[in-house]
Design a protein around this motif. Structure first.
Motif: not given
Length: 379
Positions: A188, A209, A241
């Motif tokens: 991420s 996420e 998400n």
């Protein structure tokens, strides 16, 4: 496809090897992969578009030379795409933003990108100060958290962004200047202001996420922007998400109230806004631009924050994607019927082999591990 994304990220950050370049070229011969490639670059562009000005022709020439695709093939591969301009801008942007990346920064390293483009490696055991270009301390790094919290009451005149990147197989935490807590999951990136400006929304940009515990501020709503999907709150706890390779974007609300909207406006209410209540999950489908809301057990969706993998009657096809990110592996499932099987499982400290053996006890299958590549077959 997780391999394609890894190669694209390595290419755009200037860390790809010659062997990996050949693999990327091979993958891009497939039309479906070219479309995924376009999506990756477009998302990188949208997340970072405020940071720099590009020379598109120069950057486009660079990528064509690097990947070594002949002129005729280049026209077939790229000029047929309606979004060619976005591709050029996205690649040029990321190349410029990554120009200060050093070869010794592994793709498996947690990094913070500063406003001036410099990239700092972060060790999960290290302690250090994060400095701006004038040498002032703007944050404190201690282990697996960066603290931007400040007692300075002077609001900045201009928003200055930093960007935290967490590779597959790792997680990291962030304390923003206003006291908001953010947990970033594997694979991420979060772009966020070093300090929020007065009387302006508190905006961050997410790819991947994250779980947010937002400090309440009625004068400055908190906004999470991700791939054209926006979550607006005042003070609450929620999970977003939004991995680029997934077909959907989801938000689950733990506490408070959130408002959702999307750039497209299609299939949303007339006011282009949906409100969630605690215990509700909203799933936006990128393909048909539909959104559905349902009641869920939020524990399943936020267990990862505490290092737990919790699956409550989830199809194995979805579980595979979670395992790939959590363990930093690539899983090829050649047993297609297995993908539709649903499992209830919980893991925390188990290795990937222990996890696979656990699933085998419920549904027989065979597998082989070659480095970080796992192939699953019928028993």
């Amino acid at each position: 496809m997780i391999l394609l994304k890894k190669l694209v990220i390595k290419y755009l950050s200037g860390q790809i090897t010659e062997k990996e370049l050949l693999t990327l070229e091979s993958l891009l011969s497939d039309a479906a992969n070219r479309e995924e490639f376009r999506k990756y670059v477009e998302d990188h562009y949208l997340v970072n578009k405020t940071l720099t000005i590009l020379d598109p022709e120069k950057e486009y020439t660079t990528i064509l030379h690097r990947i070594n695709i002949k002129k005729k093939k280049r026209i077939q591969v790229f000029y047929r795409a309606a979004a060619i301009l976005v591709i050029v801008l996205g690649i040029g942007l990321y190349m410029k933003l990554s120009v200060l990346s050093r070869p010794d920064i592994s793709p498996d390293t947690i990094t913070i990108k500063l406003h001036d483009g410099k990239i700092k490696k972060l060790s999960e055991e290290g302690v250090s100060n994060i400095l701006d270009k004038e040498g002032n301390t703007i944050a404190r790094h201690d282990g697996n958290i960066i603290n931007y919290r400040s007692d300075d009451t002077v609001s900045p005149q201009k928003t200055v962004y930093n960007e935290l990147s967490v590779p597959f197989g790792k997680k990291f935490r962030l304390l923003l200047e206003d006291g908001t807590k953010v947990s970033l999951n594997a694979g991420s990136r979060l772009k966020f202001p070093v300090a929020f400006t007065k009387n302006e929304p508190r905006e961050v940009f997410l790819e991947g996420e994250a779980f947010f515990d937002v400090v309440k501020d009625r004068q400055r709503p908190f906004m999470v922007n991700s791939n054209g999907f926006h979550v607006r709150v005042l003070g609450t706890k929620f999970n977003v998400n939004s991995y680029t390779e997934d077909q959907s974007i989801s938000t689950v609300l733990v506490e408070g109230v959130v408002e959702l909207h999307h750039d497209s406006e299609n299939n949303f209410p007339k006011d282009n806004m949906i409100k969630l209540s605690p215990g509700e999950l909203a799933v936006y489908n990128r393909n048909d631009r539909s959104i559905r809301v349902k009641d869920v057990d939020t524990a399943e969706y936020i267990a990862w924050v505490d290092g737990v993998l919790l699956f409550k009657i989830r199809p194995f096809s979805e579980i595979i994607r979670v395992l790939e990110r959590h363990y930093n592996v690539q899983i090829t499932n050649r047993y297609k019927e297995l993908g539709n099987k649903r499992f209830f499982a919980k893991f925390d400290v188990e290795s990937i082999e222990e996890v696979l053996r656990s699933f085998q006890r419920s549904e027989p299958f065979s597998y082989q591990i070659n480095g970080d590549h796992i192939i699953i077959d019928k028993p």
